[in-house]
Write an enzyme that holds these catalytic residues in place. Structure first.
Site, short mmCIF file in Angstrom:
data_model
loop_
_atom_site.label_atom_id
_atom_site.label_comp_id
_atom_site.label_asym_id
_atom_site.label_seq_id
_atom_site.Cartn_x
_atom_site.Cartn_y
_atom_site.Cartn_z
N ASP A 10 0.87 -1.18 0.00
CA ASP A 10 0.00 0.00 0.00
C ASP A 10 0.91 1.23 0.00
O ASP A 10 2.10 1.14 0.31
CB ASP A 10 -0.91 0.02 1.24
CG ASP A 10 -1.83 1.24 1.25
OD1 ASP A 10 -2.38 1.59 0.17
OD2 ASP A 10 -2.00 1.87 2.30
N SER A 11 0.30 2.37 -0.28
CA SER A 11 1.07 3.61 -0.24
C SER A 11 1.43 3.99 1.20
O SER A 11 2.28 4.84 1.41
CB SER A 11 0.25 4.74 -0.85
OG SER A 11 -0.93 4.91 -0.08
N CYS A 73 -4.15 -1.37 -2.11
CA CYS A 73 -4.25 0.07 -2.35
C CYS A 73 -5.15 0.23 -3.57
O CYS A 73 -4.87 -0.35 -4.63
CB CYS A 73 -2.86 0.62 -2.62
SG CYS A 73 -2.86 2.36 -3.15
N GLU A 152 -2.51 9.09 7.98
CA GLU A 152 -1.08 8.76 8.05
C GLU A 152 -0.41 9.42 9.24
O GLU A 152 0.57 8.92 9.77
CB GLU A 152 -0.36 9.19 6.75
CG GLU A 152 -0.60 8.24 5.59
CD GLU A 152 0.08 6.88 5.75
OE1 GLU A 152 1.20 6.81 6.27
OE2 GLU A 152 -0.55 5.87 5.35
N CYS A 185 -10.93 3.26 -0.46
CA CYS A 185 -9.52 3.52 -0.14
C CYS A 185 -9.27 2.72 1.12
O CYS A 185 -10.06 2.77 2.07
CB CYS A 185 -9.30 5.01 0.13
SG CYS A 185 -7.68 5.38 0.83
N HIS A 187 -7.36 3.08 3.47
CA HIS A 187 -7.16 3.86 4.70
C HIS A 187 -8.51 4.13 5.41
O HIS A 187 -8.54 4.30 6.63
CB HIS A 187 -6.55 5.23 4.39
CG HIS A 187 -5.07 5.22 4.16
ND1 HIS A 187 -4.49 4.72 3.02
CD2 HIS A 187 -4.04 5.67 4.93
CE1 HIS A 187 -3.18 4.86 3.09
NE2 HIS A 187 -2.88 5.44 4.25
N1 DGL Z 1 -4.70 3.23 0.70
C1 DGL Z 1 -4.57 3.88 -0.58
C2 DGL Z 1 -5.78 3.58 -1.45
O1 DGL Z 1 -6.46 2.66 -1.15
C3 DGL Z 1 -4.34 5.34 -0.33
C4 DGL Z 1 -3.87 6.05 -1.54
C5 DGL Z 1 -3.07 7.29 -1.27
O2 DGL Z 1 -1.93 7.15 -0.90
O3 DGL Z 1 -3.57 8.39 -1.54
O4 DGL Z 1 -6.07 4.18 -2.41
#
Ligand code: DGL
Length: 279
Positions: A10-11, A73, A152, A185, A187
């Site tokens: 993931d990011s 992600c 984050e 997302c 997150h």
């Molecule tokens: N968890 C990532 C997603 O599902 C977040 C993306 C981001 O870094 O903006 O899209």
């Protein structure tokens, strides 16, 4: 072979919501997680850059000899999943299709909302996935660029968060009468309680985690890659960013301590044209 780990990317910390479900549904599988927290968020970035960053993460996990990859992600799934599935020699699972399936299962009036990053919403990945299953579905999509940077930093509850969520979600309350909202997302499940409070209890919130873990389990089974024994797996977590901050968020999410298994990885640029699996 079957002892090898499943890689999860993931990011940032969002993919941990998928990890929790993988741990629940596949308790004997070992996981290696990489969060590119240094370059998070991916949401506002160009498609080409998201693809580049995603390959750089994948490259690291391939060196760890993973047997399957979960792209936890939505942004990376929306932009890079087809090429990862085509070019990698291992099974690759994304989060968009499982999320769409979960929404179709949940909706009773065929009116569905989707919230995600700017990249995910712009890609129309959810609209396409939903329409492919049911062309009659009404969809309202909304990008919420403020959520990921806030999460984050470890801000997942409180009045300030509630105000941001309330303001961001206002456009959703004006058009269709959705009964289901996709948290598009990974997150967002971390602020689910606040989103639920703002949306009201008539709207069912769905995330891809459960369906993604189910799909991972099915795909491993089909490829005869499931670990069949009983073991207490040693999961490993890597961050490309600040170790302390990553540890703090992971400690908040997990009830168990994983501090000894959390490491920093210095991500480096790769030339995609020189990648054998990428050609
Ligand atoms: N968890 C990532 C997603 O599902 C977040 C993306 C981001 O870094 O903006 O899209």
């Amino acid at each position: 072979m079957l002892e090898r780990a499943i890689g999860v990317i993931d990011s940032g910390v969002g993919g941990i919501t998928v990890v929790l479900e993988l741990m629940r549904q596949l308790p004997h599988e070992q996981l290696i997680y990489l969060g590119d927290t240094k370059r998070c968020p991916y949401g506002p970035r160009k498609e080409t850059q998201v693809i580049q960053f995603t390959w750089e993460m994948v490259n690291f996990l391939l060196q760890k000899n993973i047997k399957a990859l979960v792209v936890a992600c939505n942004t990376a799934t929306a932009f890079a999943l087809p090429q990862l599935q085509k070019k990698l020699p291992i099974p690759v699972v994304g989060v968009v299709q499982p999320g769409a399936r979960a929404a179709i299962k949940s909706t009773k009036n065929n009116q569905v909302g989707v919230i995600g990053t700017e990249g995910t919403i712009r890609s129309q990945a959810y609209v396409q996935a939903l329409k492919k299953i049911n062309a009659q579905i009404d969809i309202q999509s909304l990008a919420c660029p403020e959520f990921v940077p806030m999460i984050e930093k470890g801000h997942i509850a409180g009045e300030k968060i509630e105000n941001i969520v309330e303001t961001s979600l206002k456009p959703l309350k004006t058009s269709i009468q959705m009964d289901t909202l996709i948290l598009g997302c990974t997150h967002y499940p971390l602020i689910k309680r606040t989103i639920q409070k703002v949306m009201g209890h008539d709207v069912t919130l769905v995330s891809s985690s459960e369906e993604t873990a189910r799909e991972t389990s099915t795909i491993l089974d089909v490829h005869h890659l499931l670990y069949e024994g009983i073991r207490t797996p040693q999961h490993t977590f890597y961050t490309t960013g600040d170790l302390k901050q990553f540890e703090n968020i992971l400690t908040t999410i997990f009830e168990q301590e994983y501090v000894e298994q959390i490491h920093r990885y210095d991500i480096h640029k790769i030339d995609l044209t020189k990648q054998s699996h990428h050609i």
